[in-house]
Design a protein around this motif. Structure first.
Motif, PDB file in Angstrom:
ATOM      1  N   UNK A 126      36.757  11.394  15.370  1.00  0.00           N
ATOM      2  CA  UNK A 126      37.270  10.644  16.295  1.00  0.00           C
ATOM      3  C   UNK A 126      35.995   9.900  16.685  1.00  0.00           C
ATOM      4  N   UNK A 127      35.782   8.524  17.094  1.00  0.00           N
ATOM      5  CA  UNK A 127      34.758   7.593  17.134  1.00  0.00           C
ATOM      6  C   UNK A 127      35.335   6.761  18.280  1.00  0.00           C
ATOM      7  N   UNK A 128      34.986   6.924  19.503  1.00  0.00           N
ATOM      8  CA  UNK A 128      35.552   6.142  20.881  1.00  0.00           C
ATOM      9  C   UNK A 128      34.806   5.657  21.679  1.00  0.00           C
ATOM     10  N   UNK A 129      34.640   4.372  22.080  1.00  0.00           N
ATOM     11  CA  UNK A 129      33.953   3.704  23.156  1.00  0.00           C
ATOM     12  C   UNK A 129      34.595   3.865  24.448  1.00  0.00           C
ATOM     13  N   UNK A 130      34.000   4.327  25.611  1.00  0.00           N
ATOM     14  CA  UNK A 130      34.354   4.295  26.694  1.00  0.00           C
ATOM     15  C   UNK A 130      35.604   5.748  26.685  1.00  0.00           C
ATOM     16  N   UNK A 131      35.059   6.770  26.269  1.00  0.00           N
ATOM     17  CA  UNK A 131      35.993   7.919  25.920  1.00  0.00           C
ATOM     18  C   UNK A 131      36.724   8.398  27.085  1.00  0.00           C
ATOM     19  N   UNK A 132      36.294   8.074  28.337  1.00  0.00           N
ATOM     20  CA  UNK A 132      37.087   8.512  29.643  1.00  0.00           C
ATOM     21  C   UNK A 132      38.394   8.062  29.785  1.00  0.00           C
ATOM     22  N   UNK A 133      38.629   6.930  28.909  1.00  0.00           N
ATOM     23  CA  UNK A 133      39.981   6.285  29.027  1.00  0.00           C
ATOM     24  C   UNK A 133      41.047   6.950  28.194  1.00  0.00           C
TER      25      UNK A 133
ATOM     26  N   UNK B 118      29.184   3.258  14.826  1.00  0.00           N
ATOM     27  CA  UNK B 118      29.878   2.589  13.712  1.00  0.00           C
ATOM     28  C   UNK B 118      30.319   3.294  12.891  1.00  0.00           C
ATOM     29  N   UNK B 119      31.080   2.652  11.897  1.00  0.00           N
ATOM     30  CA  UNK B 119      31.506   3.023  10.601  1.00  0.00           C
ATOM     31  C   UNK B 119      30.556   3.994   9.875  1.00  0.00           C
ATOM     32  N   UNK B 120      29.461   3.450   9.832  1.00  0.00           N
ATOM     33  CA  UNK B 120      28.339   3.758   8.956  1.00  0.00           C
ATOM     34  C   UNK B 120      27.893   5.388   9.602  1.00  0.00           C
TER      35      UNK B 120
ATOM     36  N   UNK C 211      29.828   7.125  11.425  1.00  0.00           N
ATOM     37  CA  UNK C 211      30.744   8.045  11.378  1.00  0.00           C
ATOM     38  C   UNK C 211      30.471   8.659   9.780  1.00  0.00           C
ATOM     39  N   UNK C 212      30.503   7.826   8.673  1.00  0.00           N
ATOM     40  CA  UNK C 212      30.252   8.281   7.605  1.00  0.00           C
ATOM     41  C   UNK C 212      29.129   9.176   7.090  1.00  0.00           C
ATOM     42  N   UNK C 213      28.183   8.960   7.853  1.00  0.00           N
ATOM     43  CA  UNK C 213      26.972   9.797   7.692  1.00  0.00           C
ATOM     44  C   UNK C 213      27.210  10.999   8.332  1.00  0.00           C
ATOM     45  N   UNK C 214      27.989  11.019   9.514  1.00  0.00           N
ATOM     46  CA  UNK C 214      28.007  12.290  10.344  1.00  0.00           C
ATOM     47  C   UNK C 214      29.036  13.171   9.472  1.00  0.00           C
ATOM     48  N   UNK C 215      29.887  12.653   8.731  1.00  0.00           N
ATOM     49  CA  UNK C 215      30.915  13.360   8.004  1.00  0.00           C
ATOM     50  C   UNK C 215      30.168  13.771   6.830  1.00  0.00           C
ATOM     51  N   UNK C 216      29.330  13.340   6.088  1.00  0.00           N
ATOM     52  CA  UNK C 216      28.556  13.657   4.926  1.00  0.00           C
ATOM     53  C   UNK C 216      27.802  14.902   5.433  1.00  0.00           C
ATOM     54  N   UNK C 217      27.017  14.801   6.384  1.00  0.00           N
ATOM     55  CA  UNK C 217      26.265  15.963   7.261  1.00  0.00           C
ATOM     56  C   UNK C 217      27.169  17.064   7.285  1.00  0.00           C
ATOM     57  N   UNK C 218      28.599  16.809   7.819  1.00  0.00           N
ATOM     58  CA  UNK C 218      29.195  18.044   8.356  1.00  0.00           C
ATOM     59  C   UNK C 218      29.745  18.709   7.287  1.00  0.00           C
ATOM     60  N   UNK C 219      29.916  17.700   6.156  1.00  0.00           N
ATOM     61  CA  UNK C 219      30.484  18.603   4.676  1.00  0.00           C
ATOM     62  C   UNK C 219      29.401  19.368   4.106  1.00  0.00           C
TER      63      UNK C 219
END
Length: 574
Positions: free
Chosen positions: A251-258, A309-311, A313-321
């Motif tokens: 999940x990648x969200x701006x203003x997640x409170x909404x 950004x998408x970058x 997210x992709x980076x964090x996915x790689x770290x999580x993997x």
């Protein structure tokens, strides 16, 4: 002159120069020359501060620009400065008379004409501003602006390449952290350190599933939740984080409170201050075992871009993997060790029962014999003394078996302190080395005064076991003991983690040595060529050393004596 050779020269700078600062400086110098400017500056975005920094500059007046004014707050207000205004509006500004621009600020008094070009990334975020100044009014021509646009594009290329390199380095560091880590706690600490130092996330937290609580528990954080580790967590689908953990979806969200799933629980700062949210699952074998979450705070400056950004997210996915693989590897090793130890427990129980049983049988025999002797009149005192000696010998043997049993069980339970390795080794060897002997003892200690973090009593036990083992195989010659800093070759031979730093202990005797096919077997429980004990000595040594995160091996050649090498990790702050 606007020609292809000039364009090729400009566009070739990022290709020829790999150092980002040097490349930006060359581009600024090219802009200075090609536009006949008096000064050229590159202001780079500082995401943490939400402002621009005048980090690169060339020209007559650049050296006189005070460092106090090189930090530029992004703003479209009057007098904020042309660089600040352009970053806020994200539009190019060209003026032949700076006095007519409301945003103008007198940064360099000689300025009359000025060009400022925003440099966005592919996500539209401002990464820098290229600023050119002249002391002549209406100085900049269309040709100058063409050059400026090309140079601004190349500045963007350099910055994007630098950020891409930083992301690649982060992944390499995570991979290295996996190799170094021997426990889950150490692995998560390394990942969080990289997130903090390299990725520049304001906060990062890791949640892992705990089946005993049926909850994804906070297991690590580099933010304000540090003190909550192990005490808080999310149930499946509870809040955004619980949803990511349960569904295995980023999940990648701006203003997640909404978002209707938002609960505002367990955050690094108050819910209303969260500007952007990013969480990715830690998935292994198609099952989510937790999540890595990062959040950004609402900036003090409304022009600060806090979005992920998408970058990202992709980076964090790689770290999580990579984290998932590292966790599973550590858990697999722990399971294997547990299985191995359970098997050893079974064998230990059987063998100890047999050995103690033999001694009990002997004790019963002595007891019966004692009963017969007591019935004699007169009693034979010499026979009674023989029975008493036999009783004491069998009791001592039982005590030895029980002590070896206790040592095996307690080998991996440590209470560590910082200790001088040289002193520790000398103390352990001197305790067991015979004072009157035809064996010569040679010490060779590392001169850097190595410090290790060990359970001193258990480590002395491990060292003395190897020394005693060696002394039992020869009566005359040399016993050599040294400490050293481990190099790559010895780490490979002993089977230690190559990325970690180690101090070494080497013990060489002049006994017969160890056959090649027995080098690993000698560290297994109950494998012994000595009559004394249960054959747990070197197994206990291995357990003690590995519990310290180290490694031990026998590296000698048959016929030339045994060569035992222990490697112990260098403490992080050493």
């Amino acid at each position: 002159m606007f020609n292809l050779d000039t364009i090729a020269e400009i566009t070739g700078i990022p290709l020829r120069e790999t150092d980002p600062s040097a490349a930006l400086l060359q581009l600024a110098e090219a802009a200075l020359e090609l536009t006949a400017s008096r000064n050229v500056m590159v202001a780079r975005m500082n995401d943490d501060l939400g402002s621009l920094e005048l980090s690169i500059g060339v020209g007559i007046d650049w050296k006189d620009v005070s460092r106090d004014v090189r930090q530029v707050k992004i703003s479209a207000e009057k007098g904020a400065g042309i660089i600040a205004y352009v970053a806020a509006k994200r539009e190019r500004l060209v003026t032949g008379n700076v006095e007519k621009v409301p945003a103008y600020r007198d940064l360099i008094s000689s300025s009359k004409s000025e060009v400022a070009m925003p440099i966005p990334d592919r996500f539209g975020r401002i990464r820098a501003v290229l600023n050119m100044e002249s002391d002549q009014e209406n100085h900049y021509t269309p040709e100058h602006l063409h050059f400026a646009e090309i140079i601004a594009d190349m500045v963007g290329v350099v910055i994007e390449r630098e950020e891409s390199t930083r992301r690649e380095e982060a992944l390499e560091l995570v991979g290295s952290a996996l190799d170094r880590a021997s426990t889950e706690e150490e692995l998560l600490h390394n990942v969080l350190s990289i997130a903090d130092e390299v990725l520049l996330f304001q906060s990062c937290s890791i949640f892992l599933f705990d089946p005993t609580q049926d909850t994804f528990v906070l297991t690590g954080s580099n933010g304000m939740l540090k003190d909550k580790v192990g005490t808080i967590g999310y149930r499946a689908n509870e809040g955004l984080t619980g949803w990511v953990c349960a569904n295995g979806t980023p999940l990648r969200i701006d203003q997640p409170q909404q978002d209707e799933r938002w609960r505002g629980m367990w955050l690094e700062f108050p819910s209303e201050q969260v500007a952007a949210y990013l969480a990715v699952p830690i998935v292994y074998r198609n099952k989510s075992i937790g999540a890595i979450r990062v959040v950004r705070r609402v900036g003090d400056n409304p022009y600060s871009d806090t979005k992920f950004t998408e970058d990202d997210e992709r980076l964090l996915i790689s770290i999580a993997e990579q984290t998932a693989i590292g966790l599973e590897n550590i858990r697999a090793v722990q399971r294997a060790i547990q299985i191995e130890r359970m098997a050893a427990w079974g064998e230990l129980s059987a063998k100890s029962s047999h050995m103690i049983g033999n001694r009990v049988f002997a004790l019963k025999g002595d007891g019966n014999e004692l009963g017969f002797l007591l019935d004699d009149d007169p009693m034979d005192r010499d026979e009674l003394r023989k029975i008493q000696q036999s009783l004491m010998t069998n009791i001592e043997r039982v005590e030895e078996i029980l002590q070896e049993f206790r040592d095996f069980v307690m080998a991996t339970q440590l209470s560590t302190v910082r200790a001088d390795l040289n002193f520790l080794v000398r103390q352990a060897v001197d305790e067991v080395f015979p004072r009157r002997s035809e064996i010569t003892l040679n010490y060779d200690f590392e001169s850097t005064e190595p410090v290790v973090e060990v359970d001193a009593r258990k480590m002395r036990r491990a060292i003395s076991e190897i020394v005693e083992n060696g002394l039992s195989f020869f009566e005359k010659g040399v016993l050599s003991v040294r400490t050293f800093i481990a190099g790559a070759d010895i780490k490979k031979l002993v089977g230690a983690v190559r990325q970690r730093e180690y101090y070494g202990i080497e013990i060489i005797d002049q006994g017969p040595g160890v056959e090649e096919d027995r080098k690993e077997m000698i560290f297994q429980p109950f494998h012994s060529s000595r009559v004394k004990g249960m054959g747990l000595g070197l197994s206990i040594v291995k357990g003690i050393v590995e519990a310290h995160g180290g490694a031990v091996a026998e590296l000698g050649e048959l016929g030339s004596g045994a060569r035992f090498v222990i490697l112990l990790p260098v403490p992080k702050s050493s």
